[in-house]
Scaffold this motif. Structure first.
Motif, short mmCIF file in Angstrom:
data_model
loop_
_atom_site.label_atom_id
_atom_site.label_comp_id
_atom_site.label_asym_id
_atom_site.label_seq_id
_atom_site.Cartn_x
_atom_site.Cartn_y
_atom_site.Cartn_z
N LEU A 87 19.47 -10.93 -13.98
CA LEU A 87 18.44 -9.90 -13.76
C LEU A 87 17.42 -10.35 -12.73
N LEU A 88 17.01 -9.41 -11.89
CA LEU A 88 15.82 -9.53 -11.05
C LEU A 88 14.96 -8.31 -11.35
N HIS A 89 13.72 -8.53 -11.72
CA HIS A 89 12.82 -7.43 -12.06
C HIS A 89 11.92 -7.18 -10.86
N MET A 90 12.07 -6.03 -10.23
CA MET A 90 11.26 -5.66 -9.07
C MET A 90 10.18 -4.69 -9.53
N GLU A 91 8.92 -4.98 -9.20
CA GLU A 91 7.81 -4.13 -9.63
C GLU A 91 6.78 -3.99 -8.51
N GLN B 134 -0.92 -0.17 -12.46
CA GLN B 134 0.35 0.49 -12.72
C GLN B 134 1.50 -0.43 -12.31
N LYS B 135 2.54 -0.49 -13.15
CA LYS B 135 3.68 -1.36 -12.89
C LYS B 135 4.93 -0.50 -12.74
N LEU B 136 5.33 -0.31 -11.49
CA LEU B 136 6.43 0.58 -11.15
C LEU B 136 7.69 -0.27 -10.99
N GLY B 137 8.48 -0.31 -12.05
CA GLY B 137 9.56 -1.28 -12.08
C GLY B 137 10.96 -0.71 -11.93
N LEU B 138 11.88 -1.59 -11.58
CA LEU B 138 13.31 -1.36 -11.68
C LEU B 138 13.97 -2.73 -11.80
N PHE B 139 15.24 -2.73 -12.17
CA PHE B 139 15.97 -3.98 -12.32
C PHE B 139 17.11 -4.04 -11.31
N LYS C 289 0.84 -1.20 0.00
CA LYS C 289 0.00 0.00 0.00
C LYS C 289 0.88 1.25 0.00
N ALA C 290 0.43 2.25 -0.77
CA ALA C 290 1.08 3.57 -0.78
C ALA C 290 -0.01 4.60 -0.98
N GLY C 291 -0.40 5.28 0.09
CA GLY C 291 -1.55 6.16 0.00
C GLY C 291 -2.77 5.34 -0.36
N GLU C 292 -3.52 5.79 -1.38
CA GLU C 292 -4.71 5.03 -1.79
C GLU C 292 -4.38 3.93 -2.79
N PHE C 293 -3.12 3.82 -3.20
CA PHE C 293 -2.70 2.75 -4.11
C PHE C 293 -2.54 1.44 -3.33
N GLU C 294 -3.01 0.35 -3.91
CA GLU C 294 -2.88 -0.96 -3.29
C GLU C 294 -2.52 -1.99 -4.34
N GLY C 295 -1.84 -3.05 -3.89
CA GLY C 295 -1.51 -4.12 -4.83
C GLY C 295 -0.48 -5.06 -4.26
N ALA C 296 0.53 -5.37 -5.05
CA ALA C 296 1.53 -6.37 -4.68
C ALA C 296 2.92 -5.90 -5.06
N LEU C 297 3.91 -6.50 -4.42
CA LEU C 297 5.30 -6.29 -4.78
C LEU C 297 5.79 -7.56 -5.46
N ASN C 298 6.20 -7.43 -6.72
CA ASN C 298 6.59 -8.58 -7.53
C ASN C 298 8.09 -8.62 -7.76
N PHE C 299 8.62 -9.84 -7.81
CA PHE C 299 9.99 -10.08 -8.23
C PHE C 299 9.95 -11.15 -9.31
N THR C 300 10.48 -10.83 -10.49
CA THR C 300 10.52 -11.81 -11.58
C THR C 300 11.96 -12.20 -11.85
N ILE C 301 12.19 -13.51 -11.89
CA ILE C 301 13.51 -14.07 -12.15
C ILE C 301 13.50 -14.64 -13.56
N TYR C 302 14.59 -14.44 -14.29
CA TYR C 302 14.70 -14.89 -15.68
C TYR C 302 15.79 -15.95 -15.78
N ALA C 303 15.41 -17.13 -16.22
CA ALA C 303 16.36 -18.23 -16.32
C ALA C 303 17.55 -17.82 -17.19
N GLY C 304 18.75 -18.12 -16.71
CA GLY C 304 19.95 -17.84 -17.47
C GLY C 304 20.47 -16.43 -17.35
#
Length: 724
Positions: free
Chosen positions: A187-191, A318-323, A169-184
């Motif tokens: 990179l870790l994709h944090m969103e 909304q997908k707020l990403g970084l690597f 949660k951030a203010g009125e925004f709600e959702g999840a914190l995702n981490f995507t791993i890519y085989a090989g």
């Protein structure tokens, strides 16, 4: 630290993965609550192994050179009388060798801060298609995102696995914190994947990792003048960092961990491309994040011109990403690996193509005249012998630059003599600064007579004045300047561009000064003429809920195709001043023109305009290269005559850096638009493949092709026209 799955035999790992799928959900119990981990869509067949042990979720995966691991805490931080301070989500991150873990960092806390402003929805009817808005000049709040973990989900899709921690949660925004791993890949994709139901929300975000204080030895980056900086960590308050490659790196005794943004998607659209500090490092950033941290940031005030922030329509995800990039090497090596994702921020060659970029208001000609006057010289002013913007384009591998000079309110009113003085300088300087392997070409955004804003492009230097009076002839031959045209109506403009074989296209269609255009003049003679090219693509406005960029113009291209207008959409950049230490790559795209040789300036550059008018070009952000493309054997801009069998083969030879996300085959029938999306979850980083796809074009009148990667970098073609 023990990596549970790594220590098991291959047979037992497979058995455990099978058992996890059958079980569907695991419960990890703490004293007052439990975290449910849904594994029903997880498979370890891609080599990304998940295990759960002692309230920790462990991930291990192999890369080209090593095996990486990350461990996440599965603990609920609220509940009853025993509410505790939030523990860092990431327990440990590092590499393994022969089942022995080498920890690079531990106890890292993912961080997000949202700047929540208001969108002025009364400015226009389709209020979200807006650029001239100023949320930073109105009241806004800053909200730190907090993860009060409710549950977790692990899902596998081809060669990637995503871990979602629900309860962000951030203010009125709600959702999840995702981490995507890519085989090989390391990179870790944090969103942060979040949404709001509040209307009229504009926002920016800053993000990163905190709590590095006891482990970080140095923070490293490459600055705007290409010096590698290694700064010992200290107790100074966090500050923005002006970096190259939008990357900041933390070093420990055992390796390094980089944080970087998507190359293009992360940068909100601005008129300026200054390096406004897209990374940060230091203690207690914003007084929100604990201890030493590193991260990415979207500058609140930007270039202090039009700074529209990002759109967040109600209900949009909304997908707020970084690597993140994990390495057991020093920061220099890590940065070298990261730079490969953007070819060192350079647009690479494709055999048989030349790289063309358009719409730059660098105002070199006016600057030249101003400095001549200041220095009291008739020659080349000091400081402009080799302008920064020319050096920058050459460093980025650009072959052809199309300018947009004299972009000010005075230009349409200039008398002939003043206008000719400016045009002569532009033409002379373009010729002087062009070489055998680089063309700088004159161009303007005249914005007169037609409605909206538009770009002009001629195949040679042309003298024209923008305010023809009733007593002035359309064309006159002068002793000093030769042929001079005078235009005072849309009919004059069409006549001029026909005579001189020029091209016109709408600048920033359907937004800014072109709101309502070209739609409002689609039946005009100048629009239906072959001298009107079409539109120009740029990611504006920015919307992180979309899985593409620049949908405004992609939709316009499809609409024009359904109008049977046979128009095209090149890439535009639409920025102003360019200096050597600026952040240009993130704002850029490039047009790959099907052109074997670069014309010489003195011979004119008609071949460049011919390729554009034929539609035989491809637009790319640079990370995905479409080296060959055809549908039924036909290239972009040509006509495909279908036989009795309406099915044809689409061929696309692609090279890419980031793992790909999807292909979109877009078609139309004159009324409707159809999307055939093909997921590319099996692709890995730094790949190459020729795709062959059978498509049915029955009742279709055109077809085009898009490809997008996980960082929302993309490439798209121009339409191929279909005769059924």
């Amino acid at each position: 630290m023990r990596i549970f799955l790594k220590s098991l035999s291959k047979y037992h790992r497979q058995l455990l993965c099978t058992f996890s799928v059958i079980l569907l959900t695991l419960s990890v119990r703490s004293q007052n609550s439990e975290i449910l981990v849904d594994l029903s869509n997880y498979s370890g067949s891609n080599g990304i192994q998940i295990s759960i042990e002692d309230k920790l979720l462990h991930v291990t995966w192999e890369t080209d050179n090593t095996t990486n691991y990350t461990s996440f805490r599965l603990e609920k931080n609220s509940g009853g009388k025993e509410r505790r301070p939030q523990l860092p989500l990431i327990k440990s991150i590092g590499t393994t060798n022969k089942s022995i873990a080498t920890e690079i960092f531990n106890d890292l806390q993912p961080e997000y801060a949202l700047f929540l402003g208001e969108r002025d929805l009364d400015k226009r009817k389709d209020s979200w298609q807006i650029f001239f808005d100023y949320p930073y000049q109105r009241s806004y709040s800053v909200q730190k995102a907090l993860l009060d973990m409710e549950s977790a989900t692990v899902s596998s899709h081809g060669n990637r696995t995503t871990i979602s921690f629900n309860g962000l949660k951030a203010g009125e925004f709600e959702g999840a914190l995702n981490f995507t791993i890519y085989a090989g890949s390391s990179l870790l994709h944090m969103e942060a994947v979040i949404s709001t139901e509040q209307n009229g929300r504009a926002f920016l975000y800053h993000a990163g990792l905190s709590n590095l204080s006891g482990q970080i030895k140095n923070v490293c980056w490459q600055n705007g003048v290409d010096e590698f900086i290694r700064q010992p960590s200290n107790k100074e308050f966090a500050t923005p960092k002006k970096t190259r490659f939008r990357t900041i790196i933390a070093e420990s005794d055992n390796g390094s961990l980089a944080v970087f943004s998507s190359p293009h998607r992360f940068l909100p659209p601005l008129d300026g491309v200054g390096n406004y500090g897209f990374n940060w490092s230091g203690q207690n950033y914003l007084d929100f994040f604990n201890g030493y941290g590193i991260g990415v940031r979207q500058p609140i005030f930007g270039d202090r011109r039009q700074v529209p922030w990002l759109n967040a329509e109600p209900g949009s995800i909304q997908k707020l990403g970084l690597f993140l990039y994990i390495s057991d090497r020093k920061a220099e090596n890590t940065l070298t690996q990261i730079k490969k994702f953007t070819h060192n921020d350079r647009f690479v060659d494709i055999p048989g193509y030349k790289k063309f970029t358009s719409h730059y208001h660098v105002e070199h000609s006016l600057d030249y005249l101003k400095k001549q006057k200041e220095q009291q010289t008739t020659g080349i002013p000091k400081g402009l012998e080799n302008p920064d913007f020319v050096q920058f384009f050459k460093k980025m591998g650009i072959d052809i630059v199309h300018l947009g000079e004299f972009h000010n309110g005075a230009t349409p009113r200039l008398k002939t003599e003043k206008r000719m003085q400016q045009l002569q300088i532009m033409h002379q300087e373009c010729e002087r600064l062009s070489t055998n392997d680089f063309l700088l070409l004159p161009g303007e955004e005249p914005n007169v007579q037609l409605g909206g804003h538009w770009m002009s492009f001629f195949p040679k230097p042309v003298n024209w004045v923008l305010n023809r009076s009733d007593d002035k002839p359309f064309v006159e031959n002068t002793k000093e300047y030769g042929k001079v045209y005078h235009v005072g109506s849309k009919e004059d403009i069409l006549k001029l561009f026909k005579k001189e074989n020029g091209l016109i296209w709408v600048a920033h269609g359907r937004i800014k000064g072109s709101t309502g255009y070209p739609d409002n003049y689609k039946n005009e003679a100048f629009f239906t003429s072959d001298r009107y090219l079409g539109a120009a693509w740029k990611n504006m406005p920015a919307n992180l809920s979309e899985d593409t960029m620049g949908s405004r113009i992609l939709n316009l291209l499809d609409d024009m195709s359904n109008w049977n207008a046979k128009k095209y959409a090149l890439g535009e950049v639409d920025v102003f001043d360019i200096r050597n230490d600026y952040e240009l790559y993130g704002a850029m795209n490039v047009n790959y023109l099907k052109l074997d040789e670069l014309p010489k300036f003195k011979d004119g550059w008609k071949p460049v305009l011919d390729v554009l008018s034929e539609g035989n070009f491809i637009v790319s952000t640079g990370e995905i290269l479409l080296k060959k493309y055809s549908v039924g054997g036909q290239e972009c801009g040509t006509t495909l005559k279908l036989k009795k069998d309406k099915k044809v083969e689409l061929k696309a030879a692609l090279d890419w850096t980031f793992p790909l996300k999807h292909i979109d085959i877009v078609t139309g029938d004159g009324k409707n638009i159809y999307h055939q999306k093909i997921k590319l979850n099996d692709t890995k980083a730094f790949g190459s493949k020729e795709f062959k796809i059978n498509i049915d074009l029955k009742d279709r009148t055109w077809v085009r092709f898009e490809v997008w990667d996980i960082a929302t970098n993309g490439t798209y073609t121009q339409p191929i026209w279909i005769e059924n």
